[in-house]
Scaffold this motif. Structure first.
Motif, PDB file in Angstrom:
ATOM      1  N   MET A   1       0.908  -1.240  -0.001  1.00  0.00           N
ATOM      2  CA  MET A   1      -0.097   0.080  -0.056  1.00  0.00           C
ATOM      3  C   MET A   1       0.748   1.191   0.064  1.00  0.00           C
ATOM      4  O   MET A   1       1.749   1.351   0.747  1.00  0.00           O
ATOM      5  CB  MET A   1      -0.836  -0.060   1.081  1.00  0.00           C
ATOM      6  CG  MET A   1      -1.817  -1.074   1.266  1.00  0.00           C
ATOM      7  SD  MET A   1      -3.033  -1.070   0.154  1.00  0.00           S
ATOM      8  CE  MET A   1      -4.288  -1.410   1.008  1.00  0.00           C
ATOM      9  N   ARG A   2       0.640   2.126  -0.891  1.00  0.00           N
ATOM     10  CA  ARG A   2       1.267   3.405  -1.001  1.00  0.00           C
ATOM     11  C   ARG A   2       0.333   4.598  -0.922  1.00  0.00           C
ATOM     12  O   ARG A   2      -0.845   4.560  -1.192  1.00  0.00           O
ATOM     13  CB  ARG A   2       2.008   3.473  -2.349  1.00  0.00           C
ATOM     14  CG  ARG A   2       3.032   2.455  -2.563  1.00  0.00           C
ATOM     15  CD  ARG A   2       3.702   2.412  -3.872  1.00  0.00           C
ATOM     16  NE  ARG A   2       4.494   1.597  -3.981  1.00  0.00           N
ATOM     17  CZ  ARG A   2       5.184   1.047  -5.116  1.00  0.00           C
ATOM     18  NH1 ARG A   2       4.953   1.619  -6.176  1.00  0.00           N
ATOM     19  NH2 ARG A   2       6.277   0.236  -5.089  1.00  0.00           N
ATOM     20  N   PRO A   3       0.844   5.725  -0.616  1.00  0.00           N
ATOM     21  CA  PRO A   3       0.067   6.933  -0.543  1.00  0.00           C
ATOM     22  C   PRO A   3       0.030   7.613  -1.770  1.00  0.00           C
ATOM     23  O   PRO A   3       1.137   7.676  -2.546  1.00  0.00           O
ATOM     24  CB  PRO A   3       0.766   7.712   0.661  1.00  0.00           C
ATOM     25  CG  PRO A   3       2.230   7.341   0.542  1.00  0.00           C
ATOM     26  CD  PRO A   3       2.053   6.158   0.179  1.00  0.00           C
ATOM     27  N   TYR A   4      -1.094   8.073  -2.319  1.00  0.00           N
ATOM     28  CA  TYR A   4      -1.218   8.845  -3.541  1.00  0.00           C
ATOM     29  C   TYR A   4      -2.047  10.099  -3.416  1.00  0.00           C
ATOM     30  O   TYR A   4      -2.845  10.255  -2.446  1.00  0.00           O
ATOM     31  CB  TYR A   4      -1.944   7.845  -4.631  1.00  0.00           C
ATOM     32  CG  TYR A   4      -1.387   6.540  -4.982  1.00  0.00           C
ATOM     33  CD1 TYR A   4      -0.394   6.898  -6.188  1.00  0.00           C
ATOM     34  CD2 TYR A   4      -1.384   5.553  -4.266  1.00  0.00           C
ATOM     35  CE1 TYR A   4       0.384   5.707  -6.739  1.00  0.00           C
ATOM     36  CE2 TYR A   4      -0.644   4.287  -4.748  1.00  0.00           C
ATOM     37  CZ  TYR A   4       0.118   4.664  -5.762  1.00  0.00           C
ATOM     38  OH  TYR A   4       0.861   3.450  -6.396  1.00  0.00           O
ATOM     39  N   GLU A   5      -1.945  10.834  -4.370  1.00  0.00           N
ATOM     40  CA  GLU A   5      -2.786  12.183  -4.466  1.00  0.00           C
ATOM     41  C   GLU A   5      -3.174  12.085  -5.991  1.00  0.00           C
ATOM     42  O   GLU A   5      -2.381  12.168  -6.783  1.00  0.00           O
ATOM     43  CB  GLU A   5      -2.094  13.411  -4.044  1.00  0.00           C
ATOM     44  CG  GLU A   5      -2.651  14.669  -4.010  1.00  0.00           C
ATOM     45  CD  GLU A   5      -1.796  15.804  -3.589  1.00  0.00           C
ATOM     46  OE1 GLU A   5      -1.701  16.003  -2.301  1.00  0.00           O
ATOM     47  OE2 GLU A   5      -1.422  16.489  -4.558  1.00  0.00           O
ATOM     48  N   ILE A   6      -4.551  12.368  -5.870  1.00  0.00           N
ATOM     49  CA  ILE A   6      -5.120  12.753  -7.362  1.00  0.00           C
ATOM     50  C   ILE A   6      -5.712  14.065  -7.432  1.00  0.00           C
ATOM     51  O   ILE A   6      -6.490  14.301  -6.433  1.00  0.00           O
ATOM     52  CB  ILE A   6      -5.875  11.557  -8.035  1.00  0.00           C
ATOM     53  CG1 ILE A   6      -6.142  11.754  -9.539  1.00  0.00           C
ATOM     54  CG2 ILE A   6      -7.142  11.381  -7.011  1.00  0.00           C
ATOM     55  CD1 ILE A   6      -6.751  10.405  -9.942  1.00  0.00           C
ATOM     56  N   MET A   7      -5.449  14.884  -8.504  1.00  0.00           N
ATOM     57  CA  MET A   7      -6.240  16.158  -8.649  1.00  0.00           C
ATOM     58  C   MET A   7      -7.223  15.781  -9.937  1.00  0.00           C
ATOM     59  O   MET A   7      -6.832  15.237 -10.834  1.00  0.00           O
ATOM     60  CB  MET A   7      -5.363  17.305  -8.942  1.00  0.00           C
ATOM     61  CG  MET A   7      -6.232  18.533  -9.318  1.00  0.00           C
ATOM     62  SD  MET A   7      -4.922  19.907  -9.475  1.00  0.00           S
ATOM     63  CE  MET A   7      -5.100  20.588  -7.912  1.00  0.00           C
ATOM     64  N   ILE A   8      -8.432  16.223  -9.673  1.00  0.00           N
ATOM     65  CA  ILE A   8      -9.344  15.901 -10.916  1.00  0.00           C
ATOM     66  C   ILE A   8     -10.191  17.330 -11.077  1.00  0.00           C
ATOM     67  O   ILE A   8     -10.522  18.096 -10.271  1.00  0.00           O
ATOM     68  CB  ILE A   8     -10.485  14.880 -10.319  1.00  0.00           C
ATOM     69  CG1 ILE A   8      -9.742  13.736  -9.875  1.00  0.00           C
ATOM     70  CG2 ILE A   8     -11.431  14.774 -11.458  1.00  0.00           C
ATOM     71  CD1 ILE A   8     -10.675  12.703  -8.864  1.00  0.00           C
ATOM     72  N   ILE A   9     -10.043  17.847 -12.360  1.00  0.00           N
ATOM     73  CA  ILE A   9     -11.044  18.673 -13.026  1.00  0.00           C
ATOM     74  C   ILE A   9     -12.183  18.077 -13.652  1.00  0.00           C
ATOM     75  O   ILE A   9     -11.968  17.628 -14.685  1.00  0.00           O
ATOM     76  CB  ILE A   9     -10.056  19.631 -13.703  1.00  0.00           C
ATOM     77  CG1 ILE A   9      -8.879  19.889 -13.156  1.00  0.00           C
ATOM     78  CG2 ILE A   9     -10.784  20.816 -14.094  1.00  0.00           C
ATOM     79  CD1 ILE A   9      -7.871  20.802 -14.004  1.00  0.00           C
ATOM     80  N   LEU A  10     -13.302  18.616 -12.991  1.00  0.00           N
ATOM     81  CA  LEU A  10     -14.510  18.205 -13.514  1.00  0.00           C
ATOM     82  C   LEU A  10     -15.253  19.253 -14.609  1.00  0.00           C
ATOM     83  O   LEU A  10     -14.903  20.528 -14.532  1.00  0.00           O
ATOM     84  CB  LEU A  10     -15.432  17.702 -12.305  1.00  0.00           C
ATOM     85  CG  LEU A  10     -15.344  16.732 -11.605  1.00  0.00           C
ATOM     86  CD1 LEU A  10     -16.274  16.815 -10.468  1.00  0.00           C
ATOM     87  CD2 LEU A  10     -15.261  15.336 -12.448  1.00  0.00           C
ATOM     88  N   ASP A  11     -16.015  18.658 -15.313  1.00  0.00           N
ATOM     89  CA  ASP A  11     -16.791  19.741 -16.271  1.00  0.00           C
ATOM     90  C   ASP A  11     -17.536  20.728 -15.307  1.00  0.00           C
ATOM     91  O   ASP A  11     -18.237  20.351 -14.557  1.00  0.00           O
ATOM     92  CB  ASP A  11     -17.810  18.885 -17.113  1.00  0.00           C
ATOM     93  CG  ASP A  11     -18.198  19.643 -18.240  1.00  0.00           C
ATOM     94  OD1 ASP A  11     -18.511  20.883 -17.980  1.00  0.00           O
ATOM     95  OD2 ASP A  11     -18.350  19.188 -19.515  1.00  0.00           O
ATOM     96  N   PRO A  12     -17.554  22.080 -15.763  1.00  0.00           N
ATOM     97  CA  PRO A  12     -18.136  23.103 -14.802  1.00  0.00           C
ATOM     98  C   PRO A  12     -19.734  22.941 -14.862  1.00  0.00           C
ATOM     99  O   PRO A  12     -20.213  23.678 -14.289  1.00  0.00           O
ATOM    100  CB  PRO A  12     -17.738  24.305 -15.434  1.00  0.00           C
ATOM    101  CG  PRO A  12     -17.298  23.991 -16.789  1.00  0.00           C
ATOM    102  CD  PRO A  12     -16.733  22.791 -16.743  1.00  0.00           C
ATOM    103  N   ASP A  13     -20.022  22.227 -15.956  1.00  0.00           N
ATOM    104  CA  ASP A  13     -21.764  22.288 -16.195  1.00  0.00           C
ATOM    105  C   ASP A  13     -22.058  21.105 -15.222  1.00  0.00           C
ATOM    106  O   ASP A  13     -23.528  20.973 -14.929  1.00  0.00           O
ATOM    107  CB  ASP A  13     -21.873  21.629 -17.421  1.00  0.00           C
ATOM    108  CG  ASP A  13     -21.836  22.735 -18.325  1.00  0.00           C
ATOM    109  OD1 ASP A  13     -21.553  23.724 -18.080  1.00  0.00           O
ATOM    110  OD2 ASP A  13     -21.504  22.240 -19.640  1.00  0.00           O
ATOM    111  N   THR A  14     -21.381  20.514 -14.683  1.00  0.00           N
ATOM    112  CA  THR A  14     -21.695  19.549 -13.688  1.00  0.00           C
ATOM    113  C   THR A  14     -22.141  20.181 -12.171  1.00  0.00           C
ATOM    114  O   THR A  14     -21.679  21.100 -11.921  1.00  0.00           O
ATOM    115  CB  THR A  14     -20.571  18.599 -12.975  1.00  0.00           C
ATOM    116  OG1 THR A  14     -19.917  18.061 -14.212  1.00  0.00           O
ATOM    117  CG2 THR A  14     -20.731  17.247 -11.954  1.00  0.00           C
TER     118      THR A  14
END
Length: 95
Positions: A1-14
């Motif tokens: 098990m390892r630590p992760y970071e994820i950045m997500i950019i969603l559609d602004p219409d959501t």
């Protein structure tokens, strides 16, 4: 098990109310593989540095989690297949 970071950019219409639900679908992959979601930070709608798919804004979210490398890759793969996701960036966090 390892630590992760994820950045997500969603559609602004959501709709901003439904963002945690949308993200929950993807984080379920991590929890089902035995990983843990350490922190989920939704920044909200921000202006993009450059247009992506003719959109000048996006809804930013940062998720810190601990998982196996295979589970992290699978989550990133599912995110790239979703049309509501404009961009993702998966990083292995330092211990």
């Amino acid at each position: 098990m390892r630590p992760y970071e994820i950045m997500i950019i969603l559609d602004p219409d959501t709709e901003e109310k439904s963002v945690p639900t949308v993200l929950g679908r993807f984080t379920k992959v991590i929890t089902q593989a035995g990983g843990t979601i350490d922190n989920e930070d939704i920044w909200g709608k921000r202006r993009l540095a450059y247009d992506i798919k003719k959109k000048s804004e996006g809804i930013y979210a940062v998720i810190n989690f601990t998982a196996t490398p295979d589970a992290a890759k699978e989550m990133d793969r599912l995110l790239t297949l979703n049309e509501a996701v404009l961009r993702t960036k998966l990083l292995r966090a330092e211990d």
